[in-house]
Design a protein around this motif. Structure first.
Motif, short mmCIF file in Angstrom:
data_model
loop_
_atom_site.label_atom_id
_atom_site.label_comp_id
_atom_site.label_asym_id
_atom_site.label_seq_id
_atom_site.Cartn_x
_atom_site.Cartn_y
_atom_site.Cartn_z
N PRO A 13 27.59 -42.30 -3.70
CA PRO A 13 28.57 -41.99 -2.65
C PRO A 13 29.94 -42.57 -3.00
CG PRO A 13 27.08 -43.73 -1.93
CD PRO A 13 26.60 -43.28 -3.28
N SER A 14 30.92 -42.27 -2.16
CA SER A 14 32.31 -42.68 -2.41
C SER A 14 32.42 -44.19 -2.58
CB SER A 14 33.19 -42.24 -1.23
OG SER A 14 32.65 -42.77 -0.02
N VAL A 15 33.47 -44.61 -3.31
CA VAL A 15 33.74 -46.04 -3.46
C VAL A 15 34.13 -46.62 -2.10
CG1 VAL A 15 35.23 -47.75 -4.56
CG2 VAL A 15 34.38 -45.82 -5.89
N GLY A 16 34.96 -45.88 -1.36
CA GLY A 16 35.37 -46.31 -0.03
C GLY A 16 34.27 -46.07 1.00
N ALA A 17 34.49 -46.53 2.22
CA ALA A 17 33.47 -46.48 3.27
C ALA A 17 33.12 -45.06 3.67
CB ALA A 17 33.95 -47.27 4.49
N GLY A 18 31.85 -44.85 3.99
CA GLY A 18 31.38 -43.56 4.49
C GLY A 18 30.50 -42.85 3.48
N GLU A 19 29.82 -41.80 3.99
CA GLU A 19 29.01 -40.91 3.14
C GLU A 19 29.29 -39.51 3.65
OE1 GLU A 19 24.92 -42.43 1.42
OE2 GLU A 19 24.98 -42.72 3.58
N VAL A 20 30.54 -39.10 3.51
CA VAL A 20 31.01 -37.90 4.20
C VAL A 20 30.22 -36.66 3.77
CG1 VAL A 20 32.99 -36.36 4.55
CG2 VAL A 20 33.32 -38.84 4.59
N LEU A 21 30.07 -36.45 2.47
CA LEU A 21 29.38 -35.24 2.01
C LEU A 21 27.94 -35.22 2.50
CD1 LEU A 21 29.83 -32.68 0.28
CD2 LEU A 21 28.84 -33.91 -1.64
N ARG A 22 27.26 -36.36 2.40
CA ARG A 22 25.86 -36.43 2.85
C ARG A 22 25.77 -36.21 4.36
NH1 ARG A 22 22.26 -40.64 -0.06
NH2 ARG A 22 22.51 -38.98 -1.58
N ASP A 23 26.69 -36.79 5.13
CA ASP A 23 26.68 -36.60 6.59
C ASP A 23 26.90 -35.13 6.95
OD1 ASP A 23 26.14 -39.23 7.19
OD2 ASP A 23 28.22 -39.81 7.48
N LEU A 24 27.77 -34.44 6.19
CA LEU A 24 28.01 -33.02 6.48
C LEU A 24 26.80 -32.17 6.13
CD1 LEU A 24 31.69 -32.42 5.28
CD2 LEU A 24 30.86 -33.08 7.51
N LEU A 25 26.02 -32.62 5.15
CA LEU A 25 24.84 -31.86 4.73
C LEU A 25 23.61 -32.18 5.58
CD1 LEU A 25 25.30 -32.08 0.88
CD2 LEU A 25 25.05 -29.96 2.17
N ASP A 26 23.74 -33.16 6.46
CA ASP A 26 22.62 -33.47 7.35
C ASP A 26 22.27 -32.22 8.16
OD1 ASP A 26 21.29 -34.23 9.84
OD2 ASP A 26 21.60 -36.28 9.17
N GLY A 27 21.01 -31.83 8.12
CA GLY A 27 20.59 -30.55 8.73
C GLY A 27 20.90 -30.41 10.20
N SER A 28 21.10 -31.54 10.92
CA SER A 28 21.31 -31.43 12.36
C SER A 28 22.76 -31.11 12.72
CB SER A 28 20.91 -32.75 13.03
OG SER A 28 21.71 -33.81 12.52
N GLY A 29 23.67 -31.13 11.75
CA GLY A 29 25.09 -30.91 12.03
C GLY A 29 25.46 -29.43 12.01
N PRO A 30 26.69 -29.13 12.42
CA PRO A 30 27.10 -27.72 12.54
C PRO A 30 27.69 -27.11 11.28
CG PRO A 30 28.79 -29.16 13.46
CD PRO A 30 27.71 -30.07 12.95
N VAL A 31 27.85 -27.92 10.19
CA VAL A 31 28.55 -27.41 9.00
C VAL A 31 27.58 -26.65 8.10
CG1 VAL A 31 29.89 -28.05 6.96
CG2 VAL A 31 30.20 -29.33 9.09
N PRO A 32 27.84 -25.35 7.85
CA PRO A 32 26.94 -24.57 6.99
C PRO A 32 27.08 -24.99 5.53
CG PRO A 32 28.84 -23.24 7.63
CD PRO A 32 28.97 -24.54 8.36
#
Length: 737
Positions: free
Chosen positions: A467-486
């Protein structure tokens, strides 16, 4: 050891300096006329060659190096002899005076030189070749040096290095000593390079009580800041309290009270209940630093608005005949898309936000090119970006269109504000961001803010990388199946890529299978159990064997990637050895020592902090370049970055640069190199994880050489990284559905 003693002498050269604790080994001329130099050791805190030092300490003897003097305290004194003055001025201590100009000034004024600079600097124009402009500069530099020395004397007792003293002075000017004495915890927030621990040491020395609420609040914010450096956007309250009690050695009740005060302060911290990590886990009380809480809420809200808006800046794709469009695309590119690639293309051109992920050899690049070709065919304005200069260059080569770094695209300003945001969005119908696994929470939020309503955003990256050097796991969070991003995940490895040992082994590693290390023409293992030997072998492979066998340039084409910075096969040790092999010292080559590093023209370097003040639009953590010039008179070094920008560094800014012959795998994200050499040793046991090794291998275009132990390699392949980062972006997105 014998009794305390005091000696004076001119610092001739520094043999060794540990930049982390200030321990220095140096050679000093005590002026006895024999020509012999004395070895002195101790915390010389950034003293420069040419300075005259008055050192307090003790005589002793080293079994290997003989008689030496251990320095416990020192002050700088102005030299009195012609030779001493010449060395002092020529050392690069005063900006604008290098060795040649020092010679001219001393020749003209003799032993009165330093008095003249101090009392009548205007008289320097008498020296041949010195005009009013340079004279004025020298006068100003002398005054600043005097002021810095005052700050240095004050800070010396608490072990603060010269470079940090310079920064404190530049930040606060004449108020430097007052702020340091009365508000030491401000330093941790205001001055890069000073963390809580240094500020705490200063606070202790100026008499701030151990249980002062100011100390406890600063410690809580430091613990949260440390957790963001580890990638977390928040910490569970119980964990934060436990961390702070351990760090501060104070009562739990006092920490809880101070945390309550911080939570009541709008600029302190934010407490919020978020769902527990695992299914059915109870909610946790999350504690955020304010910027991270704001960014997480903002990013979730803006992504949701982009997805839901009725506006569409690419309406032509709503009712396009896809069979026709894809047939036209195949004729134009000379290749047909696989079914999952077709799905990704349709998604990117019909949905406002979409994610494309997949490993090497699965056709991500060709899919991106296809999306851009079709968008351009419909006259859409396409904007391309990536987190690093190298990744942007690669995206540009792939699509035939200009691509820039995200920082440059948004024109980030000093302080981190962007020229493009919600009030002034980008002129774009389609925004494509490659290497999106590198997007941390703060940068992703700035980027999404600047996407205009109705535009399409396509994020492309390999979610299995680090994951990114900075805080967060943005790509993984967006790919989480429960979210709205296709999203589309490409899984099929194309036949051409199957012939590559690099691609084949990347997928083997990712699936938990050991890589094949024999019978390959582009993937090798040099087995070596001993970590120090593995370090030396790594240098030999990178600097000599690969260039000889494959005709690759050891500086430009070969990159050593290490699991960690420390240790015999870590980036720190290997950089020293690789520099000796690739850019050795030469009598005709100027160099500059800073802390434990020596910089030379030709050195491969990397920026290690975000600096919004440098270059056209800032120079950011991870930017790589080559030193192209080093001017001892102007005390300046110039770096040509991988974005082809010439960036000057004053000598007192060199702690922003590190050598980059070897870099940690974390720092290599988003970059691609013809060849990578990866030491894998048991000395890095704690860091050996599958996504770390996978990320390192996928940085290589043509060649991977592993150096080290089969046992360590097996550990890396088997070990799945421990747990997710503390983020709530996926929950916020799911809640917005």
């Amino acid at each position: 050891m014998v009794n305390a003693a005091v000696i004076e002498g001119v610092l001739e050269r520094i043999t060794y300096a540990n930049e982390e604790n200030g321990y220095t080994v140096a050679r000093v001329d005590t002026g006895r006329g024999s020509g012999d130099l004395l070895t002195v050791v101790g915390a010389l805190l950034g003293a420069q060659p040419g300075e005259s030092l008055r050192m307090e300490g003790r005589w002793g003897s080293h079994p290997q190096y003989g008689k030496q003097f251990t320095v416990e305290n020192y002050t700088t004194v102005l030299p009195a002899t012609i030779q001493g003055i010449r060395r002092y001025l020529g050392s690069g201590l005063i900006k604008g005076i290098g060795p040649r100009i020092a010679d001219r000034i001393v020749e003209h004024f003799g032993t009165d030189t330093l008095d003249i600079i101090e009392r009548e600097p205007g008289r320097l124009v008498e020296v041949p070749g010195l005009g009013p402009k340079r004279t004025k500069l020298i006068g100003a530099a002398w005054e600043e040096q005097k002021a810095i020395k005052e700050v240095m004397v004050f800070l010396q007792g608490v072990g603060v290095s010269t470079s940090i003293a310079v920064r404190i002075y530049k930040k606060y000017g004449d108020a430097a000593i007052s702020v340091t004495r009365n508000e030491p915890y401000r330093l941790a927030a205001d001055v890069w390079g000073i963390g809580f621990l240094t500020a705490d040491r200063i606070a202790q020395s100026v008499g701030i009580p151990h249980d002062s609420p100011d100390r406890v609040k600063a410690g809580l914010q430091y613990a949260l800041s440390q957790s963001t450096d580890q990638g977390h956007c928040f910490l569970p309250e119980e964990q934060l309290i436990a961390d702070a009690v351990k760090l501060l050695q104070v009562d739990t009740g006092l920490v809880i009270d101070c945390l309550g005060e911080l939570a009541a302060d709008p600029e302190g911290v934010v407490r919020e209940q978020v769902p527990g990590g695992a299914d059915g886990a109870p909610p946790v009380t999350a504690v955020y630093l304010v910027p991270f809480h704001r960014a997480e809420i903002s990013l979730a809200g803006r992504l949701t608005r982009l997805l839901r808006t009725d506006e569409d800046r690419m309406p032509a794709f709503r009712d396009v005949d896809w069979d026709k469009a894809l047939a036209w695309l195949a004729r134009r590119t000379g290749a047909e898309l696989a079914p999952e690639q077709q799905q990704a293309v349709r998604l990117a051109l019909t949905q406002k936000v979409a994610v494309l992920t997949g490993g090497p050899g699965c056709g991500k690049s060709f899919t991106v090119r296809s999306v851009v070709e079709l968008a351009r065919a419909k006259k859409a304005t396409v904007v391309l970006a990536a987190p690093t200069g190298r990744a942007a260059k690669r995206l540009s080569e792939l699509t035939g269109a200009e691509a820039s770094t995200v920082h440059r695209l948004l024109e980030l300003k000093p302080g981190g504000d962007a020229a493009y945001d919600a009030d002034r969005p980008l002129d774009a119908d389609l925004v494509v961001v490659d290497e999106a696994s590198m997007l941390d929470l703060l940068l992703a939020n700035k980027l999404v803010k600047a996407v205009p309503p109705g535009a399409h955003l396509l994020l492309v990256g390999d979610v299995d990388q680090l994951p990114s050097v900075g805080a967060g796991e943005v790509l993984r969070d967006l790919l989480d199946g429960s979210g709205p991003v296709p999203a589309v995940r490409l899984t099929r490895i194309f036949r051409q890529a199957q012939q590559s040992g690099v691609v084949t082994n990347a997928h083997r590693i990712n699936s938990g299978t050991p890589p094949l290390t024999s019978g390959m023409t582009d993937f090798f293992l040099f087995a070596e159990e001993d970590a120090e030997e593995a370090g030396r072998l790594t240098v030999d492979v990178a600097a000599r064997r690969i260039p000889a066998k494959f005709g690759l340039d050891p500086r430009r084409d070969v990159q050593v990637l290490t699991p960690m910075h420390r240790g015999p096969a870590g980036a720190g040790a290997l950089n020293g050895l690789l520099q000796q092999a690739v850019t050795p010292a030469r009598p005709d080559l100027p160099e500059r020592r800073f802390g434990g590093r020596v910089f030379r023209v030709g050195d491969k370097v990397t920026q290690i902090r975000n600096n919004y003040e440098k270059g056209r639009n800032g120079v950011f953590n991870g930017t790589v370049g080559v030193v192209t010039a080093l001017d001892p008179d102007e005390q300046r070094l110039t770096v040509r970055t991988d974005e082809d920008e010439e960036v000057p560094y004053d000598f007192d800014e060199l702690d922003e640069l590190a050598h980059a012959y070897a870099v940690t795998i974390h720092r290599s994200q988003g970059s691609e190199y013809p060849a990578v050499v990866i030491p894998v040793t048991t000395s890095a046991w704690m860091m050996l994880q599958r996504n770390l090794l996978y990320t390192a291998v996928t940085r290589a275009k043509r060649l991977v050489v592993l150096v080290g132990s089969r046992k360590a390699l097996g550990q890396a392949v088997r070990t799945v990284s421990a747990g997710r980062r503390c983020t709530a972006l996926d929950h916020r997105l799911a809640g917005a559905m």
